[in-house]
Design a protein around this motif. Structure first.
Motif, PDB file in Angstrom:
ATOM      1  N   ALA A  31       0.836  -1.206   0.000  1.00  0.00           N
ATOM      2  CA  ALA A  31       0.000   0.000   0.000  1.00  0.00           C
ATOM      3  C   ALA A  31       0.868   1.253   0.000  1.00  0.00           C
ATOM      4  O   ALA A  31       0.597   2.206  -0.742  1.00  0.00           O
ATOM      5  N   GLU A  32       1.921   1.252   0.802  1.00  0.00           N
ATOM      6  CA  GLU A  32       2.816   2.408   0.843  1.00  0.00           C
ATOM      7  C   GLU A  32       3.516   2.609  -0.496  1.00  0.00           C
ATOM      8  O   GLU A  32       3.680   3.746  -0.959  1.00  0.00           O
ATOM      9  N   LEU A  33       3.923   1.524  -1.148  1.00  0.00           N
ATOM     10  CA  LEU A  33       4.564   1.635  -2.459  1.00  0.00           C
ATOM     11  C   LEU A  33       3.588   2.162  -3.502  1.00  0.00           C
ATOM     12  O   LEU A  33       3.945   3.007  -4.337  1.00  0.00           O
ATOM     13  N   VAL A  34       2.354   1.680  -3.469  1.00  0.00           N
ATOM     14  CA  VAL A  34       1.337   2.146  -4.421  1.00  0.00           C
ATOM     15  C   VAL A  34       1.057   3.635  -4.224  1.00  0.00           C
ATOM     16  O   VAL A  34       0.905   4.373  -5.202  1.00  0.00           O
ATOM     17  N   VAL A  35       1.028   4.089  -2.989  1.00  0.00           N
ATOM     18  CA  VAL A  35       0.821   5.518  -2.721  1.00  0.00           C
ATOM     19  C   VAL A  35       1.946   6.326  -3.365  1.00  0.00           C
ATOM     20  O   VAL A  35       1.707   7.367  -3.989  1.00  0.00           O
ATOM     21  N   ARG A  36       3.183   5.851  -3.241  1.00  0.00           N
ATOM     22  CA  ARG A  36       4.323   6.552  -3.861  1.00  0.00           C
ATOM     23  C   ARG A  36       4.202   6.558  -5.379  1.00  0.00           C
ATOM     24  O   ARG A  36       4.438   7.574  -6.024  1.00  0.00           O
ATOM     25  N   ILE A  37       3.835   5.421  -5.940  1.00  0.00           N
ATOM     26  CA  ILE A  37       3.685   5.318  -7.393  1.00  0.00           C
ATOM     27  C   ILE A  37       2.602   6.280  -7.869  1.00  0.00           C
ATOM     28  O   ILE A  37       2.801   7.027  -8.831  1.00  0.00           O
ATOM     29  N   ASP A  38       1.478   6.283  -7.193  1.00  0.00           N
ATOM     30  CA  ASP A  38       0.376   7.177  -7.554  1.00  0.00           C
ATOM     31  C   ASP A  38       0.823   8.637  -7.492  1.00  0.00           C
ATOM     32  O   ASP A  38       0.525   9.418  -8.394  1.00  0.00           O
ATOM     33  N   GLY A  39       1.556   8.993  -6.450  1.00  0.00           N
ATOM     34  CA  GLY A  39       2.041  10.373  -6.321  1.00  0.00           C
ATOM     35  C   GLY A  39       2.970  10.763  -7.459  1.00  0.00           C
ATOM     36  O   GLY A  39       2.887  11.882  -7.989  1.00  0.00           O
ATOM     37  N   LEU A  40       3.837   9.850  -7.858  1.00  0.00           N
ATOM     38  CA  LEU A  40       4.754  10.128  -8.969  1.00  0.00           C
ATOM     39  C   LEU A  40       4.001  10.277 -10.288  1.00  0.00           C
ATOM     40  O   LEU A  40       4.327  11.150 -11.101  1.00  0.00           O
ATOM     41  N   LEU A  41       3.001   9.431 -10.497  1.00  0.00           N
ATOM     42  CA  LEU A  41       2.207   9.519 -11.725  1.00  0.00           C
ATOM     43  C   LEU A  41       1.439  10.839 -11.776  1.00  0.00           C
ATOM     44  O   LEU A  41       1.374  11.491 -12.821  1.00  0.00           O
ATOM     45  N   ARG A  42       0.880  11.227 -10.648  1.00  0.00           N
ATOM     46  CA  ARG A  42       0.139  12.497 -10.584  1.00  0.00           C
ATOM     47  C   ARG A  42       1.071  13.683 -10.804  1.00  0.00           C
ATOM     48  O   ARG A  42       0.723  14.630 -11.505  1.00  0.00           O
ATOM     49  N   ALA A  43       2.272  13.637 -10.211  1.00  0.00           N
ATOM     50  CA  ALA A  43       3.233  14.731 -10.364  1.00  0.00           C
ATOM     51  C   ALA A  43       3.645  14.897 -11.831  1.00  0.00           C
ATOM     52  O   ALA A  43       3.867  16.015 -12.295  1.00  0.00           O
ATOM     53  N   ARG A  44       3.712  13.782 -12.544  1.00  0.00           N
ATOM     54  CA  ARG A  44       4.064  13.831 -13.969  1.00  0.00           C
ATOM     55  C   ARG A  44       2.858  14.114 -14.859  1.00  0.00           C
ATOM     56  O   ARG A  44       2.996  14.248 -16.061  1.00  0.00           O
ATOM     57  N   LYS A  45       1.676  14.121 -14.246  1.00  0.00           N
ATOM     58  CA  LYS A  45       0.426  14.348 -14.970  1.00  0.00           C
ATOM     59  C   LYS A  45       0.244  13.351 -16.119  1.00  0.00           C
ATOM     60  O   LYS A  45      -0.220  13.702 -17.203  1.00  0.00           O
ATOM     61  N   LEU A  46       0.583  12.099 -15.823  1.00  0.00           N
ATOM     62  CA  LEU A  46       0.436  11.039 -16.816  1.00  0.00           C
ATOM     63  C   LEU A  46      -0.980  10.472 -16.787  1.00  0.00           C
ATOM     64  O   LEU A  46      -1.551  10.303 -15.712  1.00  0.00           O
ATOM     65  N   THR A  47      -1.518  10.189 -17.957  1.00  0.00           N
ATOM     66  CA  THR A  47      -2.778   9.450 -18.002  1.00  0.00           C
ATOM     67  C   THR A  47      -2.466   8.006 -17.607  1.00  0.00           C
ATOM     68  O   THR A  47      -1.310   7.574 -17.663  1.00  0.00           O
ATOM     69  N   GLN A  48      -3.491   7.270 -17.235  1.00  0.00           N
ATOM     70  CA  GLN A  48      -3.251   5.866 -16.900  1.00  0.00           C
ATOM     71  C   GLN A  48      -2.759   5.085 -18.109  1.00  0.00           C
ATOM     72  O   GLN A  48      -1.951   4.178 -17.964  1.00  0.00           O
ATOM     73  N   SER A  49      -3.200   5.448 -19.294  1.00  0.00           N
ATOM     74  CA  SER A  49      -2.731   4.760 -20.501  1.00  0.00           C
ATOM     75  C   SER A  49      -1.246   5.001 -20.712  1.00  0.00           C
ATOM     76  O   SER A  49      -0.480   4.064 -20.973  1.00  0.00           O
ATOM     77  N   ALA A  50      -0.822   6.263 -20.596  1.00  0.00           N
ATOM     78  CA  ALA A  50       0.591   6.590 -20.769  1.00  0.00           C
ATOM     79  C   ALA A  50       1.424   5.963 -19.655  1.00  0.00           C
ATOM     80  O   ALA A  50       2.517   5.438 -19.908  1.00  0.00           O
ATOM     81  N   ALA A  51       0.903   5.997 -18.444  1.00  0.00           N
ATOM     82  CA  ALA A  51       1.610   5.400 -17.314  1.00  0.00           C
ATOM     83  C   ALA A  51       1.732   3.891 -17.505  1.00  0.00           C
ATOM     84  O   ALA A  51       2.787   3.309 -17.237  1.00  0.00           O
ATOM     85  N   GLY A  52       0.668   3.272 -17.985  1.00  0.00           N
ATOM     86  CA  GLY A  52       0.700   1.840 -18.234  1.00  0.00           C
ATOM     87  C   GLY A  52       1.768   1.464 -19.245  1.00  0.00           C
ATOM     88  O   GLY A  52       2.487   0.481 -19.065  1.00  0.00           O
ATOM     89  N   GLU A  53       1.883   2.255 -20.302  1.00  0.00           N
ATOM     90  CA  GLU A  53       2.930   2.001 -21.304  1.00  0.00           C
ATOM     91  C   GLU A  53       4.310   2.116 -20.678  1.00  0.00           C
ATOM     92  O   GLU A  53       5.181   1.284 -20.912  1.00  0.00           O
ATOM     93  N   LEU A  54       4.510   3.160 -19.891  1.00  0.00           N
ATOM     94  CA  LEU A  54       5.798   3.385 -19.235  1.00  0.00           C
ATOM     95  C   LEU A  54       6.143   2.247 -18.281  1.00  0.00           C
ATOM     96  O   LEU A  54       7.287   1.799 -18.213  1.00  0.00           O
ATOM     97  N   LEU A  55       5.150   1.759 -17.550  1.00  0.00           N
ATOM     98  CA  LEU A  55       5.368   0.730 -16.533  1.00  0.00           C
ATOM     99  C   LEU A  55       5.269  -0.689 -17.081  1.00  0.00           C
ATOM    100  O   LEU A  55       5.576  -1.654 -16.376  1.00  0.00           O
ATOM    101  N   GLY A  56       4.808  -0.824 -18.307  1.00  0.00           N
ATOM    102  CA  GLY A  56       4.676  -2.148 -18.904  1.00  0.00           C
ATOM    103  C   GLY A  56       3.496  -2.937 -18.367  1.00  0.00           C
ATOM    104  O   GLY A  56       3.573  -4.152 -18.189  1.00  0.00           O
ATOM    105  N   VAL A  57       2.398  -2.220 -18.116  1.00  0.00           N
ATOM    106  CA  VAL A  57       1.199  -2.861 -17.583  1.00  0.00           C
ATOM    107  C   VAL A  57      -0.013  -2.293 -18.320  1.00  0.00           C
ATOM    108  O   VAL A  57      -0.006  -1.132 -18.731  1.00  0.00           O
ATOM    109  N   ALA A  58      -1.027  -3.107 -18.521  1.00  0.00           N
ATOM    110  CA  ALA A  58      -2.238  -2.646 -19.194  1.00  0.00           C
ATOM    111  C   ALA A  58      -2.957  -1.618 -18.318  1.00  0.00           C
ATOM    112  O   ALA A  58      -2.945  -1.715 -17.085  1.00  0.00           O
ATOM    113  N   GLN A  59      -3.576  -0.639 -18.949  1.00  0.00           N
ATOM    114  CA  GLN A  59      -4.271   0.428 -18.218  1.00  0.00           C
ATOM    115  C   GLN A  59      -5.291  -0.112 -17.224  1.00  0.00           C
ATOM    116  O   GLN A  59      -5.337   0.344 -16.081  1.00  0.00           O
TER     117      GLN A  59
END
Length: 110
Positions: A31-59
């Motif tokens: 849960a703590e790791l997911v909170v950090r990941i979410d914060g980084l994605l929000r700071a970069r203003k990435l869409t979930q689709s773009a974030a998924g591509e970057l992370l190698g996971v489906a949206q």
């Protein structure tokens, strides 16, 4: 009218352990790791689709993880997400400070 007394117990700091869930320490760590990941994605203003591509996971899978459905996701995979987001991950092992408390897992940002 009679008032009921509510019993209040202090939290251990881990809501999963307080609820008596098995694997509570690992679940709290995730849960703590997911909170950090979410914060980084929000700071970069990435869409979930773009974030998924970057992370190698489906949206849709990323969406589930960010909404707290990460029981089947390994800690290792979450750490790989963090490195894909340009984070250095350092694992530090040290003796516990007090013999009276159990050993613990924790996340600390620099």
């Amino acid at each position: 009218m009679t008032k009921r007394r509510t019993k209040v117990e202090p939290s251990s700091g881990n809501v999963f352990a307080d609820g008596g869930l098995p694997g509570a320490d690992e679940h709290m760590l995730k849960a703590e790791l997911v909170v950090r990941i979410d914060g980084l994605l929000r700071a970069r203003k990435l869409t979930q689709s773009a974030a998924g591509e970057l992370l190698g996971v489906a949206q849709p899978d990323l969406s589930k993880i960010l909404r707290g459905h990460f029981r089947e996701v390994s800690v290792s995979r979450l750490l790989r997400f963090l490195t894909a987001l340009d984070q250095d991950v350092e694992i530090v092992l040290k003796p516990k400070r007090s013999k009276s408390r159990p050993s613990r897992l924790s996340v600390r940002a620099a």
